[in-house]
Design a protein around this motif. Sequence first.
Motif, PDB file in Angstrom:
ATOM      1  N   UNK A  14      59.097 -24.630 -28.813  1.00  0.00           N
ATOM      2  CA  UNK A  14      58.837 -24.950 -27.394  1.00  0.00           C
ATOM      3  C   UNK A  14      59.151 -23.438 -26.427  1.00  0.00           C
ATOM      4  N   UNK A  15      58.142 -23.740 -25.519  1.00  0.00           N
ATOM      5  CA  UNK A  15      58.261 -22.451 -24.533  1.00  0.00           C
ATOM      6  C   UNK A  15      58.017 -23.089 -23.096  1.00  0.00           C
ATOM      7  N   UNK A  16      58.688 -22.755 -22.315  1.00  0.00           N
ATOM      8  CA  UNK A  16      58.161 -23.065 -20.833  1.00  0.00           C
ATOM      9  C   UNK A  16      58.601 -21.682 -19.860  1.00  0.00           C
ATOM     10  N   UNK A  40      55.785 -17.337 -29.561  1.00  0.00           N
ATOM     11  CA  UNK A  40      57.116 -16.560 -28.821  1.00  0.00           C
ATOM     12  C   UNK A  40      56.330 -15.295 -28.069  1.00  0.00           C
ATOM     13  N   UNK A  41      56.067 -14.517 -28.798  1.00  0.00           N
ATOM     14  CA  UNK A  41      55.278 -13.135 -28.260  1.00  0.00           C
ATOM     15  C   UNK A  41      54.366 -13.670 -27.037  1.00  0.00           C
ATOM     16  N   UNK A  42      53.488 -14.410 -27.243  1.00  0.00           N
ATOM     17  CA  UNK A  42      52.490 -14.632 -26.067  1.00  0.00           C
ATOM     18  C   UNK A  42      53.138 -15.468 -24.966  1.00  0.00           C
ATOM     19  N   UNK A  43      54.235 -16.244 -25.201  1.00  0.00           N
ATOM     20  CA  UNK A  43      55.066 -16.468 -24.124  1.00  0.00           C
ATOM     21  C   UNK A  43      55.732 -15.356 -23.100  1.00  0.00           C
ATOM     22  N   UNK A  48      54.767 -12.005 -18.146  1.00  0.00           N
ATOM     23  CA  UNK A  48      54.869 -10.899 -17.443  1.00  0.00           C
ATOM     24  C   UNK A  48      53.662 -10.664 -16.333  1.00  0.00           C
ATOM     25  N   UNK A  49      53.122 -11.782 -16.208  1.00  0.00           N
ATOM     26  CA  UNK A  49      51.963 -11.746 -14.929  1.00  0.00           C
ATOM     27  C   UNK A  49      52.090 -12.962 -14.284  1.00  0.00           C
ATOM     28  N   UNK A  74      63.035 -11.410 -33.902  1.00  0.00           N
ATOM     29  CA  UNK A  74      63.710 -10.056 -33.480  1.00  0.00           C
ATOM     30  C   UNK A  74      62.881  -8.924 -33.412  1.00  0.00           C
ATOM     31  N   UNK A  75      61.948  -9.032 -34.131  1.00  0.00           N
ATOM     32  CA  UNK A  75      60.669  -7.981 -33.763  1.00  0.00           C
ATOM     33  C   UNK A  75      59.972  -8.185 -32.448  1.00  0.00           C
ATOM     34  N   UNK A  76      59.767  -9.314 -32.158  1.00  0.00           N
ATOM     35  CA  UNK A  76      59.258  -9.658 -30.823  1.00  0.00           C
ATOM     36  C   UNK A  76      60.095  -9.156 -29.695  1.00  0.00           C
TER      37      UNK A  76
END
Length: 142
Positions: A14-16, A40-43, A48-49, A74-76
């Motif tokens: 989940x991301x918020x 995760x990377x997309x979130x 950032x905008x 970890x890479x993200x």
Amino acid sequence: MPERTARPAGTWLTTAREMHDGVAVVRVGGEIDVLTAPKFATAIDDAQTTDTGDAPYGLIVDLSDVTFMASSGLTVLAAGAQPNPRGTRLAVVASHPATLRPMQLTGLTDLLSVYPTVAEAHAALRTTRPSDDRHTQAEQSG
């Protein structure tokens, strides 16, 4: 003896996103592995905008509710440690061993600003907030 049913990795993440005084906060929960790392990377990228198209001066990635983090997560985070064209400063919240320990073992804690709470991360970003009046700075230096 009861039979245990294995749950496939990456079954949930989940991301918020929230904005607080010019700082984007991305709250992440669940498991970060090869299946969920793209989300995760997309979130992080999306945070950032702002809705107005401006970049927040700070980004806090809150991993407090993450129960597992594989190398893909970890890479993200390592990518987030790199300077970005928007100038957004990154802070990571991690105090649970599931997230903090992998970052320590790989040396990411040397590259990232890691804090135990969102409040501490926000306070640290606030102390390094750029001036809102760039014209005044330019006039004083020139």
